[in-house]
Design a protein around this motif. Structure first.
Motif, PDB file in Angstrom:
ATOM      1  N   LEU B  86       0.828  -1.206   0.000  1.00  0.00           N
ATOM      2  CA  LEU B  86       0.000   0.000   0.000  1.00  0.00           C
ATOM      3  C   LEU B  86       0.863   1.256   0.000  1.00  0.00           C
ATOM      4  O   LEU B  86       0.619   2.201  -0.757  1.00  0.00           O
ATOM      5  CB  LEU B  86      -0.921   0.010   1.225  1.00  0.00           C
ATOM      6  CG  LEU B  86      -2.069  -0.991   1.216  1.00  0.00           C
ATOM      7  CD1 LEU B  86      -2.782  -0.977   2.557  1.00  0.00           C
ATOM      8  CD2 LEU B  86      -3.050  -0.656   0.108  1.00  0.00           C
ATOM      9  N   TRP B  89       2.349   1.852  -3.365  1.00  0.00           N
ATOM     10  CA  TRP B  89       1.412   2.479  -4.290  1.00  0.00           C
ATOM     11  C   TRP B  89       1.317   3.966  -4.015  1.00  0.00           C
ATOM     12  O   TRP B  89       1.345   4.795  -4.934  1.00  0.00           O
ATOM     13  CB  TRP B  89       0.022   1.832  -4.148  1.00  0.00           C
ATOM     14  CG  TRP B  89      -0.902   2.117  -5.288  1.00  0.00           C
ATOM     15  CD1 TRP B  89      -1.067   1.370  -6.418  1.00  0.00           C
ATOM     16  CD2 TRP B  89      -1.801   3.229  -5.425  1.00  0.00           C
ATOM     17  NE1 TRP B  89      -2.005   1.936  -7.238  1.00  0.00           N
ATOM     18  CE2 TRP B  89      -2.478   3.084  -6.656  1.00  0.00           C
ATOM     19  CE3 TRP B  89      -2.104   4.334  -4.623  1.00  0.00           C
ATOM     20  CZ2 TRP B  89      -3.435   3.988  -7.112  1.00  0.00           C
ATOM     21  CZ3 TRP B  89      -3.057   5.242  -5.073  1.00  0.00           C
ATOM     22  CH2 TRP B  89      -3.705   5.067  -6.308  1.00  0.00           C
ATOM     23  N   ALA B  90       1.248   4.310  -2.715  1.00  0.00           N
ATOM     24  CA  ALA B  90       1.090   5.716  -2.356  1.00  0.00           C
ATOM     25  C   ALA B  90       2.298   6.545  -2.760  1.00  0.00           C
ATOM     26  O   ALA B  90       2.173   7.714  -3.116  1.00  0.00           O
ATOM     27  CB  ALA B  90       0.841   5.846  -0.858  1.00  0.00           C
ATOM     28  N   LEU B  98       0.130   5.542 -12.680  1.00  0.00           N
ATOM     29  CA  LEU B  98      -0.684   4.447 -12.157  1.00  0.00           C
ATOM     30  C   LEU B  98      -0.037   3.088 -12.400  1.00  0.00           C
ATOM     31  O   LEU B  98      -0.022   2.216 -11.529  1.00  0.00           O
ATOM     32  CB  LEU B  98      -2.075   4.489 -12.808  1.00  0.00           C
ATOM     33  CG  LEU B  98      -3.064   3.432 -12.351  1.00  0.00           C
ATOM     34  CD1 LEU B  98      -3.363   3.583 -10.880  1.00  0.00           C
ATOM     35  CD2 LEU B  98      -4.350   3.537 -13.149  1.00  0.00           C
ATOM     36  N   THR B 102       0.872   0.509  -9.471  1.00  0.00           N
ATOM     37  CA  THR B 102       0.147  -0.741  -9.299  1.00  0.00           C
ATOM     38  C   THR B 102       1.095  -1.924  -9.378  1.00  0.00           C
ATOM     39  O   THR B 102       0.944  -2.914  -8.648  1.00  0.00           O
ATOM     40  CB  THR B 102      -0.940  -0.858 -10.385  1.00  0.00           C
ATOM     41  OG1 THR B 102      -1.684   0.355 -10.393  1.00  0.00           O
ATOM     42  CG2 THR B 102      -1.858  -2.010 -10.101  1.00  0.00           C
ATOM     43  N   LEU B 105       2.654  -2.308  -6.103  1.00  0.00           N
ATOM     44  CA  LEU B 105       1.690  -2.870  -5.150  1.00  0.00           C
ATOM     45  C   LEU B 105       1.612  -4.377  -5.313  1.00  0.00           C
ATOM     46  O   LEU B 105       1.700  -5.134  -4.342  1.00  0.00           O
ATOM     47  CB  LEU B 105       0.316  -2.225  -5.365  1.00  0.00           C
ATOM     48  CG  LEU B 105      -0.861  -2.882  -4.648  1.00  0.00           C
ATOM     49  CD1 LEU B 105      -0.737  -2.682  -3.150  1.00  0.00           C
ATOM     50  CD2 LEU B 105      -2.183  -2.299  -5.122  1.00  0.00           C
ATOM     51  N   LEU B 124      -2.019 -10.445 -12.679  1.00  0.00           N
ATOM     52  CA  LEU B 124      -2.640  -9.424 -11.841  1.00  0.00           C
ATOM     53  C   LEU B 124      -2.269  -8.029 -12.315  1.00  0.00           C
ATOM     54  O   LEU B 124      -3.107  -7.140 -12.399  1.00  0.00           O
ATOM     55  CB  LEU B 124      -2.213  -9.597 -10.387  1.00  0.00           C
ATOM     56  CG  LEU B 124      -3.058 -10.556  -9.552  1.00  0.00           C
ATOM     57  CD1 LEU B 124      -2.403 -10.781  -8.213  1.00  0.00           C
ATOM     58  CD2 LEU B 124      -4.451 -10.002  -9.347  1.00  0.00           C
ATOM     59  N   LEU B 128      -5.164  -5.603 -13.450  1.00  0.00           N
ATOM     60  CA  LEU B 128      -5.452  -4.447 -12.596  1.00  0.00           C
ATOM     61  C   LEU B 128      -5.107  -3.138 -13.290  1.00  0.00           C
ATOM     62  O   LEU B 128      -5.885  -2.183 -13.244  1.00  0.00           O
ATOM     63  CB  LEU B 128      -4.702  -4.568 -11.274  1.00  0.00           C
ATOM     64  CG  LEU B 128      -5.181  -5.693 -10.351  1.00  0.00           C
ATOM     65  CD1 LEU B 128      -4.362  -5.707  -9.083  1.00  0.00           C
ATOM     66  CD2 LEU B 128      -6.640  -5.560 -10.022  1.00  0.00           C
ATOM     67  N   CYS B 129      -3.955  -3.087 -13.936  1.00  0.00           N
ATOM     68  CA  CYS B 129      -3.589  -1.850 -14.631  1.00  0.00           C
ATOM     69  C   CYS B 129      -4.567  -1.591 -15.767  1.00  0.00           C
ATOM     70  O   CYS B 129      -5.093  -0.490 -15.919  1.00  0.00           O
ATOM     71  CB  CYS B 129      -2.165  -1.926 -15.185  1.00  0.00           C
ATOM     72  SG  CYS B 129      -0.922  -1.893 -13.905  1.00  0.00           S
ATOM     73  N   GLY B 132      -8.008  -0.854 -14.325  1.00  0.00           N
ATOM     74  CA  GLY B 132      -7.971   0.419 -13.625  1.00  0.00           C
ATOM     75  C   GLY B 132      -7.969   1.586 -14.589  1.00  0.00           C
ATOM     76  O   GLY B 132      -8.704   2.562 -14.421  1.00  0.00           O
TER      77      GLY B 132
END
Lengths: 502, 149
Positions: B86, B89-90, B98, B102, B105, B124, B128-129, B132
């Protein structure tokens, strides 16, 4: 015939194409996540909350509510097939549902739980339709003191019914109250507890708190404390889906009793579907002429809890919509969602925004019907969804949480806030502190403060104004009772021992 | 003799926290009963919290609440992996976009469930990318750059 007009109005809203679509999306998503152990309605609703900001508020609430009661339908599937509850509220269904599956009667169990859920939900909706407007009209007589008393009562009840010791529950409520106060106080302009962080001026973001406290914590609960292996799904002969007449006959009374218990519990602030299903099961066992069959695959042990938890979920909308007091942490999130959309729940909502209220109620009918139709044929599909490995799922969830929180304000600070709450949630998990009371305290805190302020202003600083009216006095008295009751037991014991010793 | 350590620590944390909240609240002005100031409510809440914390502390010395005492072992590294992912990612997303965020992450958080398979991580990342970007950046117009170097 006011009720009739409202039904017509509501139906027009509920049957609008976009609302039908999102109702379907909501109940479908709800069923799927209800199935999947480890992901709950609360996390999903929070995840989808940012998406709903782009929607019309009525549509948004229809969808989110659909997720909530849809999850109750789906959760029983995992309980029956895997002996793992899909949602905590379905834990009781494992007790007799899984043995039924092992006896080859999985199909019957699944079908009957769907029917029981539908019955429970439907009857509770009728209750909602009748009670909410009544309460709303009565509630117009509620003043600031009454609201203050009811909210305090609700919080104390919630803390005593949550898991863990009551002391810890109360402490969490207070922590929530304090967190709710972070930000600028509107009356004085004083910035409170933001320690120089400008981003906190508007207060702690509800979504960041819920995602961190519940979402991250749920994932941690599975990965850090539990195990990630899922046992094999028992082979289900889905052809034997139809229950026989005996099953139906035996289920009628349990379903009705379960619905009654569920509806009553659901309306109480703080008490939720979990307690309702436990109580329904216990009642059935006590009422039954053959209590030994419970635990071996008794259909009553499956249908009663299922009716109860669906009824309680629908009934929880009664205090939330008519009084603006959430009866459940998920209701608190829905309440937050409404507030973010600029709608204040309360008596005003029912009477002044009938399209929203009655549209929502009629969408409940639609949703429950869709769920009944969905669950029966699609069971095979759901079973295969259960086979997705958790190790892939949780990473996806973490991603959704990050991006979901980011959509709020496009500010990375909120992500750090979420991480912070995740750490807090983790610490709370280890310490045995329940998170739900914190959330309720957080949502209700600002409202309680405001009502206290108003009550004292009206009463010109006289504290007795809080116990002045019969309603507020009653609720504050009940609150005191709940707080003091558990202390009386040990006190009485000590006194009688002292007397014996003489 | 401290019987329940977690309850003891919890009690201390709550008491100290409550005390700090109460002290800070006094700075905000308590006002009068007629017009309560911004500090009154937090003052009361902080006081109650301190009392509850002390009660918890006392009960921990007497044996604790006994709820969930035999706890399964805590997999700290799993927690570190989740939080690490997390935080990654931040940190990475605002600076690099992004997709890199990601990816970080996925790479870091995948370790929480045991040694991850490279194929699954790659899958994944792609899903996810891709998802997203499609859902959040294109469809919803999120002001997030996909990739900036």
């Amino acid at each position: 015939m006011d009720l009739f007009n409202n039904i017509v109005l509501g139906s027009q809203v509920a049957l609008a194409p976009s609302n039908i679509l999102f109702c379907f999306v909501g109940v479908f998503v709800g069923t799927v996540i209800g199935l999947l152990p480890g992901i709950g309605a609360l996390s999903t609703i929070s995840l989808l909350l940012p998406l709903t900001f782009y929607m019309d508020p009525t549509t948004a609430i229809i969808m989110l509510a659909g997720i909530f009661y849809g999850a109750q339908y789906g959760g029983s599937t995992a309980s029956i097939l895997l002996n793992i509850p899909g949602t905590a509220t379905n834990a009781i269904t494992c007790l007799d549902g899984y043995p039924m599956a092992k006896n080859g009667r999985a199909g019957v169990a699944l079908a009957m739980t769907s029917v029981a859920s539908f019955v429970g939900g439907s009857l509770a909706i009728v209750l909602l339709m009748v009670l909410a407007p009544l309460i709303a009209q009565f509630a117009y007589r509620f003043g600031a003191a009454e609201y203050f008393a009811i909210m305090v009562f609700g919080l104390v009840v919630a803390s005593s019914l949550s898991s863990g010791s009551r002391l810890k529950g109360l402490a969490m409520v207070v922590v929530g109250l304090i967190l709710g106060g972070v930000g600028m106080d509107i009356y004085s302009g004083q910035l409170r507890y933001q320690f120089g962080f400008v981003q906190l001026a508007e207060g702690v973001s509800l979504v960041a708190l819920v995602m961190g406290l519940f979402g991250v914590a749920e994932i941690l609960n599975n990965l850090v404390l539990g195990n990630t292996d899922h046992p094999r799904v028992t082979t289900v002969s889905l052809k034997a889906l139809l229950p026989d007449r005996d099953d139906l006959r035996r289920s009628v009374l349990p379903m009705l009793r379960g619905t009654g218990i569920g509806a009553f519990i659901g309306m109480l602030p703080g008490a939720g579907p979990t307690i309702a299903s436990f109580l329904a099961y216990a009642t059935e066992k006590r009422v039954s002429r053959t209590p030994e069959i419970f635990g071996t695959g008794a259909i009553e042990g499956v249908t009663a809890p299922e009716s109860a938890n669906n009824a309680s979920v629908q009934a929880a909308f009664v205090p939330t919509l008519s009084l603006g007091i959430p009866g459940d942490p998920i209701m608190a999130v829905l309440l937050g969602a409404l507030i973010i959309h600029g709608i204040t729940p309360g008596p005003g909502l029912v009477l002044e925004r009938p399209q929203l209220f009655w549209g929502l109620v009629m969408s409940f009918w639609l949703g429950n019907l869709l769920l009944l139709l969905l669950n029966l044929p699609l069971i095979g599909v759901f079973v295969s969804i259960l086979k997705i490995p958790y190790r892939a799922l949780y990473v996806g969830m973490l991603f959704l949480m990050c991006i979901g929180v980011y959509t709020l304000r496009a500010n990375i600070f909120d992500i750090y806030l979420m991480i912070g709450f995740g750490l807090l949630g983790f610490a709370m998990m280890i310490g045995g502190f329940p998170a739900a009371p914190l959330l309720l305290g957080f949502v209700l805190g600002p409202m309680i403060e405001e009502n206290l302020r108003r009550a004292l202003l009206i009463g010109r600083g006289d504290l007795t104004v809080l116990v002045g009216s019969p309603i507020s006095a009653t609720f504050l008295g009940l609150t005191a009772l709940i707080l003091l009751l558990p202390a009386i037991g040990p006190l009485r014991r000590r006194l009688s021992v002292g007397r014996l010793a003489e | 003799m401290t019987v329940s350590r977690t309850d003891f620590i919890g009690g201390v944390a709550l008491s100290v926290g409550g005390l700090l909240v109460t002290l800070q609240a006094m700075d905000y002005g308590l006002g009068t009963l007629r017009t309560i100031g911004p500090g009154l409510f937090p003052f009361a809440a902080g006081t109650v919290l301190t009392i509850l914390g002390l009660l918890l502390l006392l009960s921990s010395l007497r044996g604790g609440s006994g709820v969930g005492e035999p706890r399964p072992p805590i997999r700290w590294w799993a927690a570190a992996s989740v939080f690490g992912g997390l935080v990654a990612w931040a940190i990475v997303t605002p600076r690099f976009g992004l997709v890199p965020g990601t990816t970080a992450l996925v790479l870091i958080a995948s370790f929480a469930a045991g040694r991850p398979r490279p194929a699954m991580m790659l899958g994944l990342i792609v899903v996810l990318c891709g998802g997203g970007v499609l859902l959040f950046v294109e469809a919803l117009g999120l002001p997030l750059s996909i990739l900036k170097l």
